[in-house]
Every structure is written in structure tokens, then in C-alpha cells.
Design a protein around this motif. Structure first.
Motif, PDB file in Angstrom:
ATOM      1  N   VAL A 101       0.830  -1.205   0.000  1.00  0.00           N
ATOM      2  CA  VAL A 101       0.000   0.000   0.000  1.00  0.00           C
ATOM      3  C   VAL A 101       0.872   1.266   0.000  1.00  0.00           C
ATOM      4  O   VAL A 101       0.543   2.256  -0.652  1.00  0.00           O
ATOM      5  N   VAL A 102       2.004   1.219   0.672  1.00  0.00           N
ATOM      6  CA  VAL A 102       2.910   2.371   0.666  1.00  0.00           C
ATOM      7  C   VAL A 102       3.466   2.594  -0.745  1.00  0.00           C
ATOM      8  O   VAL A 102       3.529   3.734  -1.220  1.00  0.00           O
ATOM      9  N   ALA A 103       3.831   1.530  -1.431  1.00  0.00           N
ATOM     10  CA  ALA A 103       4.325   1.661  -2.808  1.00  0.00           C
ATOM     11  C   ALA A 103       3.247   2.265  -3.702  1.00  0.00           C
ATOM     12  O   ALA A 103       3.530   3.103  -4.567  1.00  0.00           O
ATOM     13  N   TYR A 104       1.984   1.884  -3.493  1.00  0.00           N
ATOM     14  CA  TYR A 104       0.870   2.431  -4.268  1.00  0.00           C
ATOM     15  C   TYR A 104       0.726   3.934  -4.007  1.00  0.00           C
ATOM     16  O   TYR A 104       0.568   4.724  -4.934  1.00  0.00           O
ATOM     17  N   VAL A 105       0.781   4.334  -2.757  1.00  0.00           N
ATOM     18  CA  VAL A 105       0.633   5.749  -2.398  1.00  0.00           C
ATOM     19  C   VAL A 105       1.805   6.561  -2.944  1.00  0.00           C
ATOM     20  O   VAL A 105       1.626   7.688  -3.426  1.00  0.00           O
ATOM     21  N   GLU A 106       3.003   6.019  -2.889  1.00  0.00           N
ATOM     22  CA  GLU A 106       4.189   6.771  -3.287  1.00  0.00           C
ATOM     23  C   GLU A 106       4.457   6.799  -4.794  1.00  0.00           C
ATOM     24  O   GLU A 106       5.183   7.665  -5.271  1.00  0.00           O
ATOM     25  N   LYS A 107       3.839   5.889  -5.539  1.00  0.00           N
ATOM     26  CA  LYS A 107       4.158   5.760  -6.964  1.00  0.00           C
ATOM     27  C   LYS A 107       3.919   7.073  -7.712  1.00  0.00           C
ATOM     28  O   LYS A 107       2.820   7.619  -7.721  1.00  0.00           O
ATOM     29  N   GLY A 108       4.980   7.570  -8.335  1.00  0.00           N
ATOM     30  CA  GLY A 108       4.900   8.763  -9.155  1.00  0.00           C
ATOM     31  C   GLY A 108       4.768  10.068  -8.385  1.00  0.00           C
ATOM     32  O   GLY A 108       4.487  11.104  -8.972  1.00  0.00           O
ATOM     33  N   ARG A 109       4.979  10.029  -7.082  1.00  0.00           N
ATOM     34  CA  ARG A 109       4.841  11.242  -6.272  1.00  0.00           C
ATOM     35  C   ARG A 109       6.168  11.582  -5.606  1.00  0.00           C
ATOM     36  O   ARG A 109       6.928  10.706  -5.231  1.00  0.00           O
ATOM     37  N   ARG A 110       6.380  12.854  -5.433  1.00  0.00           N
ATOM     38  CA  ARG A 110       7.599  13.321  -4.756  1.00  0.00           C
ATOM     39  C   ARG A 110       7.337  13.454  -3.265  1.00  0.00           C
ATOM     40  O   ARG A 110       6.230  13.793  -2.850  1.00  0.00           O
ATOM     41  N   PRO A 111       8.360  13.254  -2.452  1.00  0.00           N
ATOM     42  CA  PRO A 111       8.193  13.400  -1.001  1.00  0.00           C
ATOM     43  C   PRO A 111       7.885  14.842  -0.611  1.00  0.00           C
ATOM     44  O   PRO A 111       8.293  15.792  -1.281  1.00  0.00           O
ATOM     45  N   SER A 112       7.183  14.976   0.480  1.00  0.00           N
ATOM     46  CA  SER A 112       6.916  16.305   1.039  1.00  0.00           C
ATOM     47  C   SER A 112       8.225  16.929   1.492  1.00  0.00           C
ATOM     48  O   SER A 112       9.101  16.250   2.022  1.00  0.00           O
ATOM     49  N   ARG A 113       8.320  18.230   1.318  1.00  0.00           N
ATOM     50  CA  ARG A 113       9.518  18.943   1.762  1.00  0.00           C
ATOM     51  C   ARG A 113       9.190  19.868   2.925  1.00  0.00           C
ATOM     52  O   ARG A 113       9.930  20.818   3.201  1.00  0.00           O
ATOM     53  N   HIS A 114       8.102  19.598   3.628  1.00  0.00           N
ATOM     54  CA  HIS A 114       7.691  20.472   4.730  1.00  0.00           C
ATOM     55  C   HIS A 114       8.772  20.584   5.799  1.00  0.00           C
ATOM     56  O   HIS A 114       8.900  21.617   6.433  1.00  0.00           O
ATOM     57  N   GLY A 115       9.560  19.541   5.977  1.00  0.00           N
ATOM     58  CA  GLY A 115      10.631  19.567   6.969  1.00  0.00           C
ATOM     59  C   GLY A 115      11.787  20.473   6.574  1.00  0.00           C
ATOM     60  O   GLY A 115      12.609  20.844   7.419  1.00  0.00           O
ATOM     61  N   ASP A 116      11.861  20.847   5.300  1.00  0.00           N
ATOM     62  CA  ASP A 116      12.933  21.720   4.823  1.00  0.00           C
ATOM     63  C   ASP A 116      12.642  23.205   5.063  1.00  0.00           C
ATOM     64  O   ASP A 116      13.518  24.042   4.857  1.00  0.00           O
ATOM     65  N   VAL A 117      11.389  23.508   5.444  1.00  0.00           N
ATOM     66  CA  VAL A 117      11.014  24.911   5.630  1.00  0.00           C
ATOM     67  C   VAL A 117      11.597  25.413   6.950  1.00  0.00           C
ATOM     68  O   VAL A 117      11.382  24.820   8.008  1.00  0.00           O
ATOM     69  N   ALA A 118      12.324  26.495   6.883  1.00  0.00           N
ATOM     70  CA  ALA A 118      12.967  27.063   8.077  1.00  0.00           C
ATOM     71  C   ALA A 118      11.915  27.672   9.008  1.00  0.00           C
ATOM     72  O   ALA A 118      10.900  28.207   8.541  1.00  0.00           O
ATOM     73  N   PRO A 119      12.139  27.594  10.316  1.00  0.00           N
ATOM     74  CA  PRO A 119      11.206  28.217  11.265  1.00  0.00           C
ATOM     75  C   PRO A 119      10.940  29.686  10.955  1.00  0.00           C
ATOM     76  O   PRO A 119       9.805  30.158  11.097  1.00  0.00           O
ATOM     77  N   ALA A 120      11.943  30.414  10.488  1.00  0.00           N
ATOM     78  CA  ALA A 120      11.752  31.826  10.156  1.00  0.00           C
ATOM     79  C   ALA A 120      10.758  31.992   9.001  1.00  0.00           C
ATOM     80  O   ALA A 120       9.985  32.955   8.968  1.00  0.00           O
ATOM     81  N   THR A 121      10.755  31.055   8.079  1.00  0.00           N
ATOM     82  CA  THR A 121       9.809  31.119   6.959  1.00  0.00           C
ATOM     83  C   THR A 121       8.391  30.862   7.450  1.00  0.00           C
ATOM     84  O   THR A 121       7.450  31.556   7.057  1.00  0.00           O
ATOM     85  N   TRP A 122       8.232  29.860   8.327  1.00  0.00           N
ATOM     86  CA  TRP A 122       6.899  29.612   8.907  1.00  0.00           C
ATOM     87  C   TRP A 122       6.416  30.872   9.628  1.00  0.00           C
ATOM     88  O   TRP A 122       5.246  31.256   9.489  1.00  0.00           O
TER      89      TRP A 122
END
Length: 192
Positions: A101-122
């Protein structure tokens, strides 16, 4: 469990599994075949999640019948092959349920980059997009919520992230709550 860089709670993962490979599954078949096999049209049983998993859109005059794996074998091979999406039976993924099911959800999609957002940007976008930080790095709990509602919720429209939002109400909301302009490299600018 991380899926596309997003923490997925166990209860949501279990719901995904139930939608992905249920023991009784929908089949689109010609109405006359349903009649000859004494199968009832069960459109009323169709949930948005199963509709989306099995791509059951625009059924027209076809019947939607619900079958077990053994029941599906009664259908002609050509009908089984002509389904809008593949059928995955619990036995066919036994022991590999989560990875499948994880392979199905991930197929053709890029990972979220929410963790890359700096606290100052939030912090910088908090006034314009007060709900963005809460929504970033999440999956909806069910089918239905879409990108229109998510944009509205990020901008502070309470509960919009849980609703299926059509284009017209979204465009009305945009006209009332946004201003043209901005630069796409500025935090808080939403391209629509």
C-alpha cells in the motif's frame, strides 16, 4: 511510519489497507451480465475512498457489483481485464500489506519537503497563511478533501481542509479573500 516524508498514523494506514485490498470489491459490468448472473447494482455501497482507489467514475449504464475473489471468478475474463483499476485481493499481498500500500501511495509522487522549511519562513507566512504549518506534512483522513479546500484552510478558512471544494466556490473565495500580484519567491504568496 513515514510515507512520502509524512508521518502516517497507524489508524490511517489501516484505513488505506482496507480501501486498497478489501475482501469484497466493486466491479463494473454490463447491466445485462449483472442480470444474467443475478447480481444487484450496488452503487449505494460505494464510498469516496473505494471510488478513488478503483477509479470508479462515470459509470454510465453499467452495473456496479460487489464480489469476493471467488465471486469475481464467475465473471468473463474479458470483463475482469476491462476494469478501470486492478483488483488486489488480501491474499495476494499477505505478508506484504504495508509495503504494497505504501508503494501504491508513493508511486509517481515526490516526497513532502515540509521539513525543509525554516522556522523563520513559517513565522513569516503566519499572517497570510495561518493554517499552512498545521497542514504541511499531513494526509487527509479520507477521500474528498482536495487542493482547493487545502489552500483555503492554509489561508485560515476553518474546516475547509475537510471538504470537497468545487471550482466555482473556490474561485468565489479567491475573488473575495485574495489580491492579484505578489512574487512567487515571497513567503505567503500562493500561485492559483
Amino acid at each position: 511510519m513515514l510515507v512520502l516524508g509524512i508521518e502516517v498514523p497507524d489508524d490511517l494506514l489501516q484505513r488505506w489497507l482496507g480501501w486498497f485490498a478489501p475482501p469484497v470489491q466493486p466491479f463494473v459490468i454490463p447491466s445485462d451480465l449483472a442480470g444474467s448472473l443475478d447480481l444487484e447494482d450496488g452503487r449505494d455501497r460505494l464510498t469516496p475512498e473505494v471510488r478513488d482507489t478503483f477509479y470508479l467514475y462515470g459509470l454510465g449504464s453499467s452495473a456496479l457489483v460487489w464480489l469476493t475473489e471467488a465471486g469475481a471468478r464467475r465473471l468473463p475474463a474479458s470483463v475482469r481485464r476491462s476494469q478501470p483499476a486492478p483488483h488486489r485481493w488480501p491474499g495476494s499481498i499477505a505478508g506484504r500489506e504495508v509495503e504494497t500500500v505504501v508503494a501504491y501511495v508513493e508511486k509517481g509522487r515526490r516526497p513532502s519537503r515540509h521539513g525543509d522549511v525554516a522556522p523563520a519562513t513559517w513565522d513569516a507566512i503566519a499572517c497570510a497563511l495561518p493554517g499552512a504549518r498545521h497542514l504541511a506534512g499531513t494526509f487527509p483522513a479520507r477521500s474528498g478533501p482536495n487542493c482547493f479546500g487545502t489552500v483555503m484552510a492554509a489561508c485560515g478558512a476553518e474546516g475547509a481542509e475537510e471538504r470537497w471544494m468545487l471550482r466555482e466556490p473556490f474561485e468565489d473565495w479567491l475573488a473575495e479573500h485574495t489580491a492579484k500580484g505578489g512574487h512567487d519567491d515571497e513567503p505567503g504568496t500562493v500561485l492559483a
